[in-house]
Design a protein around this motif. Sequence first.
Motif, short mmCIF file in Angstrom:
data_model
loop_
_atom_site.label_atom_id
_atom_site.label_comp_id
_atom_site.label_asym_id
_atom_site.label_seq_id
_atom_site.Cartn_x
_atom_site.Cartn_y
_atom_site.Cartn_z
N ARG A 81 13.49 11.10 -0.12
CA ARG A 81 13.45 12.12 0.92
C ARG A 81 13.78 13.49 0.37
NH1 ARG A 81 16.53 11.96 6.65
NH2 ARG A 81 15.37 10.04 6.84
N ALA A 134 14.02 18.09 8.03
CA ALA A 134 14.10 16.63 7.98
C ALA A 134 15.18 16.13 8.94
CB ALA A 134 14.43 16.18 6.56
N PRO A 162 0.81 -1.22 0.00
CA PRO A 162 0.00 0.00 0.00
C PRO A 162 0.85 1.27 0.00
CG PRO A 162 -0.56 -1.43 1.85
CD PRO A 162 0.65 -1.99 1.23
N THR A 163 1.90 1.28 0.79
CA THR A 163 2.72 2.48 0.85
C THR A 163 4.00 2.29 0.05
OG1 THR A 163 3.97 1.84 2.79
CG2 THR A 163 1.86 2.90 3.17
N ARG A 180 9.97 11.82 19.50
CA ARG A 180 9.17 12.96 19.91
C ARG A 180 7.74 12.78 19.43
NH1 ARG A 180 10.34 18.66 17.35
NH2 ARG A 180 9.27 17.57 15.69
N PRO A 181 6.74 12.96 20.27
CA PRO A 181 5.35 12.78 19.80
C PRO A 181 4.98 13.86 18.81
CG PRO A 181 5.39 13.64 22.03
CD PRO A 181 6.81 13.29 21.70
N SER A 182 4.18 13.46 17.82
CA SER A 182 3.85 14.38 16.75
C SER A 182 2.88 15.42 17.23
CB SER A 182 3.27 13.60 15.58
OG SER A 182 2.08 12.98 15.97
N GLY A 210 13.74 11.70 16.90
CA GLY A 210 13.44 10.32 17.23
C GLY A 210 12.03 10.14 17.74
N PHE A 256 9.24 7.20 8.88
CA PHE A 256 8.88 8.02 10.04
C PHE A 256 8.97 9.51 9.71
CE2 PHE A 256 9.46 10.06 14.11
CZ PHE A 256 8.56 9.39 14.91
N VAL A 257 10.03 9.88 8.98
CA VAL A 257 10.19 11.29 8.62
C VAL A 257 9.07 11.74 7.68
CG1 VAL A 257 11.67 12.83 7.29
CG2 VAL A 257 12.64 11.39 9.04
N ARG A 259 5.42 -5.34 9.26
CA ARG A 259 6.10 -6.07 8.18
C ARG A 259 7.60 -5.96 8.30
NH1 ARG A 259 2.24 -3.39 4.33
NH2 ARG A 259 0.39 -4.63 4.64
N ARG A 278 2.96 6.75 10.75
CA ARG A 278 3.04 6.40 12.17
C ARG A 278 2.40 5.05 12.40
NH1 ARG A 278 5.89 9.97 11.89
NH2 ARG A 278 6.18 11.79 13.19
N VAL A 304 14.93 2.47 5.90
CA VAL A 304 13.53 2.46 5.44
C VAL A 304 12.60 2.96 6.53
CG1 VAL A 304 11.67 0.99 4.65
CG2 VAL A 304 13.95 0.62 3.78
N ILE A 343 10.57 -8.87 7.82
CA ILE A 343 11.75 -8.70 6.99
C ILE A 343 13.01 -8.93 7.80
CG2 ILE A 343 13.04 -6.97 5.69
CD1 ILE A 343 10.46 -5.91 4.69
N VAL A 403 13.76 16.37 12.48
CA VAL A 403 12.79 15.30 12.78
C VAL A 403 13.51 13.98 12.93
CG1 VAL A 403 10.85 14.01 11.86
CG2 VAL A 403 10.88 16.49 11.70
N ALA A 404 14.53 13.74 12.08
CA ALA A 404 15.26 12.48 12.19
C ALA A 404 16.03 12.41 13.50
CB ALA A 404 16.22 12.34 11.00
N LEU A 434 15.99 5.58 -1.17
CA LEU A 434 15.44 6.28 0.00
C LEU A 434 15.89 7.73 0.03
CD1 LEU A 434 15.78 3.56 2.72
CD2 LEU A 434 13.71 4.47 1.76
N ASN A 491 13.34 4.87 9.09
CA ASN A 491 13.57 6.29 9.36
C ASN A 491 12.93 7.15 8.28
OD1 ASN A 491 14.55 8.52 10.58
ND2 ASN A 491 16.61 8.35 9.75
N VAL A 522 9.76 -0.42 -0.93
CA VAL A 522 11.22 -0.32 -0.80
C VAL A 522 11.75 -1.45 0.08
CG1 VAL A 522 13.10 1.12 -0.01
CG2 VAL A 522 11.17 2.15 -1.14
N ALA A 523 11.05 -1.73 1.19
CA ALA A 523 11.48 -2.82 2.07
C ALA A 523 11.36 -4.16 1.35
CB ALA A 523 10.64 -2.81 3.34
N TYR A 580 6.97 2.74 1.21
CA TYR A 580 8.05 2.14 2.00
C TYR A 580 7.88 0.63 2.12
CZ TYR A 580 8.75 6.99 2.72
OH TYR A 580 8.97 8.30 2.48
N ASP A 581 6.64 0.14 2.00
CA ASP A 581 6.45 -1.30 1.86
C ASP A 581 7.19 -1.82 0.64
OD1 ASP A 581 4.73 -2.24 3.96
OD2 ASP A 581 3.21 -0.92 3.13
N PHE A 638 2.75 -1.56 7.75
CA PHE A 638 4.16 -1.44 7.41
C PHE A 638 5.08 -1.76 8.59
CE2 PHE A 638 7.83 1.46 7.47
CZ PHE A 638 8.56 0.85 6.49
#
Lengths: 116, 134
Positions: free
Chosen positions: A79, A105, A24-25, A114-116, A112, B94-95, B39, B99, B89, B43, A108-109, A75, B91, A30-31, A27-28, B36
């Motif tokens: 970004r 960015a 769906p996303t 930190r709550p949104s 870590g 998350f950026v 998953r 969530r 991936v 992996i 935010v990286a 990745l 990170n 890419v992983a 990043y799925d 995600f």
Amino acid sequence: MFVAAALAIGVAMVLTFIRLCTGPTLYDRVAAVNAFGTETVLLIGVIGFLTGRPDFLDIALLYALINFVGTIAVLKFFRYRALGDPVMTRTPDATPDARKNAVEAAAVAGAGSRPS
Amino acid sequence: MTASGGIVDVLSWIAIVGGSAFLVIGAVGLIRFPEFWSRLHAISVLDSAGVLLLLLGMGLQGGLSLVTVKLVILGLFLLITGPTATHAVANAAFVSGLRPPIRSEDRAAVAATAAAATREPPASDGGPASGPSG
């Protein structure tokens, strides 16, 4: 027995490919590509043993290197929308915005958990 | 390849079958898990246990030669780059704002914990030396 290992790796590659196509996303996907590359490395090694030519491990090592670099490059492109330096490759009128985005960015990286 | 390596043969077959099982389990988890962030766990199973057991089995089968050296190099490289790529991936996800989903009955507790965590630093200005040591 290497035939069984190759078959198991083939099954795992098919399942990973299904996730790659239906993820769906972004990043799925890419992983899944990363996992697919790892399975390809193992398949090359197993086929090398299966055909009695373990020299295939050189190809597997090269494929592992390219897989890692490719994942990190994809990745980074997603970004920063650029593969070079994220600030210097922008056009001059877009430079402050790009610098602000890169700083945000990085913040935010670094923050870590930190709550949104 | 001699007949004297019976135990080594058995150990290598056990390692190869175990590694194949871990690979298939990780791939099935990659299909079956709901979102995600879970998953990524599947992996990591595939990246660590499957790869290491399969390479161990191939190394036991290949004997002590240049093949084993290549397998050790390949195993070390995959052991370093697999978690690194997974972390990259995660990170990036998350950026980008993705969530982990929270169950609705846990949402109040998580919000209270987050609120307490954000309220904590200004409340701890009473004792500057004894505060964060616990």
